[in-house]
Design a protein around this motif. Structure first.
Motif, PDB file in Angstrom:
ATOM      1  N   ARG A  54      30.790  42.690  45.807  1.00 56.28           N
ATOM      2  CA  ARG A  54      31.939  43.439  44.989  1.00 56.28           C
ATOM      3  C   ARG A  54      32.577  44.406  45.627  1.00 56.28           C
ATOM      4  O   ARG A  54      33.777  44.547  45.800  1.00 56.28           O
ATOM      5  N   SER A  55      31.756  45.335  46.635  1.00 54.51           N
ATOM      6  CA  SER A  55      32.516  46.182  47.215  1.00 54.51           C
ATOM      7  C   SER A  55      33.532  45.806  48.625  1.00 54.51           C
ATOM      8  O   SER A  55      34.507  46.416  48.523  1.00 54.51           O
ATOM      9  N   LEU A  56      33.180  44.766  49.156  1.00 58.14           N
ATOM     10  CA  LEU A  56      33.821  44.362  50.305  1.00 58.14           C
ATOM     11  C   LEU A  56      35.146  43.569  49.652  1.00 58.14           C
ATOM     12  O   LEU A  56      36.417  43.857  50.003  1.00 58.14           O
ATOM     13  N   VAL A  57      34.929  42.819  48.635  1.00 56.60           N
ATOM     14  CA  VAL A  57      36.250  42.516  47.777  1.00 56.60           C
ATOM     15  C   VAL A  57      37.171  43.487  47.096  1.00 56.60           C
ATOM     16  O   VAL A  57      38.211  43.344  47.237  1.00 56.60           O
ATOM     17  N   ARG A  58      36.531  44.530  46.839  1.00 58.56           N
ATOM     18  CA  ARG A  58      37.340  45.577  46.286  1.00 58.56           C
ATOM     19  C   ARG A  58      38.244  46.440  47.318  1.00 58.56           C
ATOM     20  O   ARG A  58      39.101  46.635  46.968  1.00 58.56           O
ATOM     21  N   LYS A  59      37.616  46.385  48.376  1.00 61.67           N
ATOM     22  CA  LYS A  59      38.175  46.910  49.526  1.00 61.67           C
ATOM     23  C   LYS A  59      39.246  46.253  50.104  1.00 61.67           C
ATOM     24  O   LYS A  59      40.452  46.767  50.452  1.00 61.67           O
ATOM     25  N   ARG A  60      39.199  44.880  49.942  1.00 61.17           N
ATOM     26  CA  ARG A  60      40.141  44.040  50.557  1.00 61.17           C
ATOM     27  C   ARG A  60      41.441  43.728  49.332  1.00 61.17           C
ATOM     28  O   ARG A  60      42.574  43.556  49.590  1.00 61.17           O
ATOM     29  N   PHE A  61      40.961  43.395  48.177  1.00 58.89           N
ATOM     30  CA  PHE A  61      41.846  43.087  47.206  1.00 58.89           C
ATOM     31  C   PHE A  61      41.244  43.878  45.781  1.00 58.89           C
ATOM     32  O   PHE A  61      40.317  43.373  45.085  1.00 58.89           O
ATOM     33  N   ASN A  62      42.021  45.022  45.686  1.00 65.41           N
ATOM     34  CA  ASN A  62      41.517  45.820  44.427  1.00 65.41           C
ATOM     35  C   ASN A  62      41.362  45.045  43.156  1.00 65.41           C
ATOM     36  O   ASN A  62      40.476  45.288  42.428  1.00 65.41           O
ATOM     37  N   TRP A  63      42.312  44.263  42.790  1.00 65.97           N
ATOM     38  CA  TRP A  63      42.467  43.633  41.647  1.00 65.97           C
ATOM     39  C   TRP A  63      41.163  42.398  41.327  1.00 65.97           C
ATOM     40  O   TRP A  63      40.628  42.469  40.144  1.00 65.97           O
ATOM     41  N   LEU A  64      40.876  41.935  42.497  1.00 66.99           N
ATOM     42  CA  LEU A  64      39.750  40.837  42.222  1.00 66.99           C
ATOM     43  C   LEU A  64      38.570  41.495  42.396  1.00 66.99           C
ATOM     44  O   LEU A  64      37.716  41.032  41.491  1.00 66.99           O
ATOM     45  N   GLY A  65      38.469  42.699  43.039  1.00 64.13           N
ATOM     46  CA  GLY A  65      37.137  43.600  42.900  1.00 64.13           C
ATOM     47  C   GLY A  65      36.862  44.105  41.481  1.00 64.13           C
ATOM     48  O   GLY A  65      35.820  44.284  40.968  1.00 64.13           O
ATOM     49  N   THR A  66      38.037  44.478  40.829  1.00 64.98           N
ATOM     50  CA  THR A  66      37.817  44.922  39.354  1.00 64.98           C
ATOM     51  C   THR A  66      37.496  43.794  38.733  1.00 64.98           C
ATOM     52  O   THR A  66      36.779  43.945  37.654  1.00 64.98           O
TER      53      THR A  66
END
Length: 128
Positions: A54-66
């Motif tokens: 979740r934190s890796l995805v949030r760093k790269r793509f904020n909307w997908l991390g949310t």
């Protein structure tokens, strides 16, 4: 002892400590798919195992991390995917002349039940 016997005539017999409960296969399948969606969404969004993802995805793509942090949000995508994937086995909640409309109604009914199950499970998890 819990056991389940599947009958081909749209009936599932569930035996629980000697008592028998007959449940329509369509209702049983609907509840099972909703429970799977609830469990998968809670596991992905709240479990520590998926925290690095979740934190890796949030760093790269904020909307997908949310999206990966919200059980309600991800349950929509899971319901869409599972209802389409298992369309042959998924009970259609409402039968109209439009298959697309039947699928959409089934998806949102599944999301509604999955949301209720998620709320109950999350309450129980937080309590203990």
């Amino acid at each position: 002892m819990v056991g389940s016997v599947l009958y081909p005539a749209y009936v599932t017999i569930i035996r629980l400590k000697g008592a028998c409960l007959m449940v329509s296969n369509k209702i049983f399948t609907f509840v099972m798919i909703s429970m799977c969606i609830s469990t998968i969404s809670l596991t992905i969004t709240k479990n520590k195992l998926f925290s690095p993802l979740r934190s890796l995805v949030r760093k790269r793509f904020n909307w997908l991390g949310t999206l990966l942090s919200c059980p309600y949000c991800i349950s929509h995508w899971l319901a869409f995917f599972l209802v389409i994937l298992f369309y042959h086995y998924t009970p259609v909640i409402m039968v109209t002349d439009l298959v697309f409309l039947d699928i959409i109604i089934t998806i949102f009914a599944t999301i509604s039940l999955a949301t209720i199950i998620t709320g109950v499970m999350y309450f129980i998890i937080k309590k203990f």
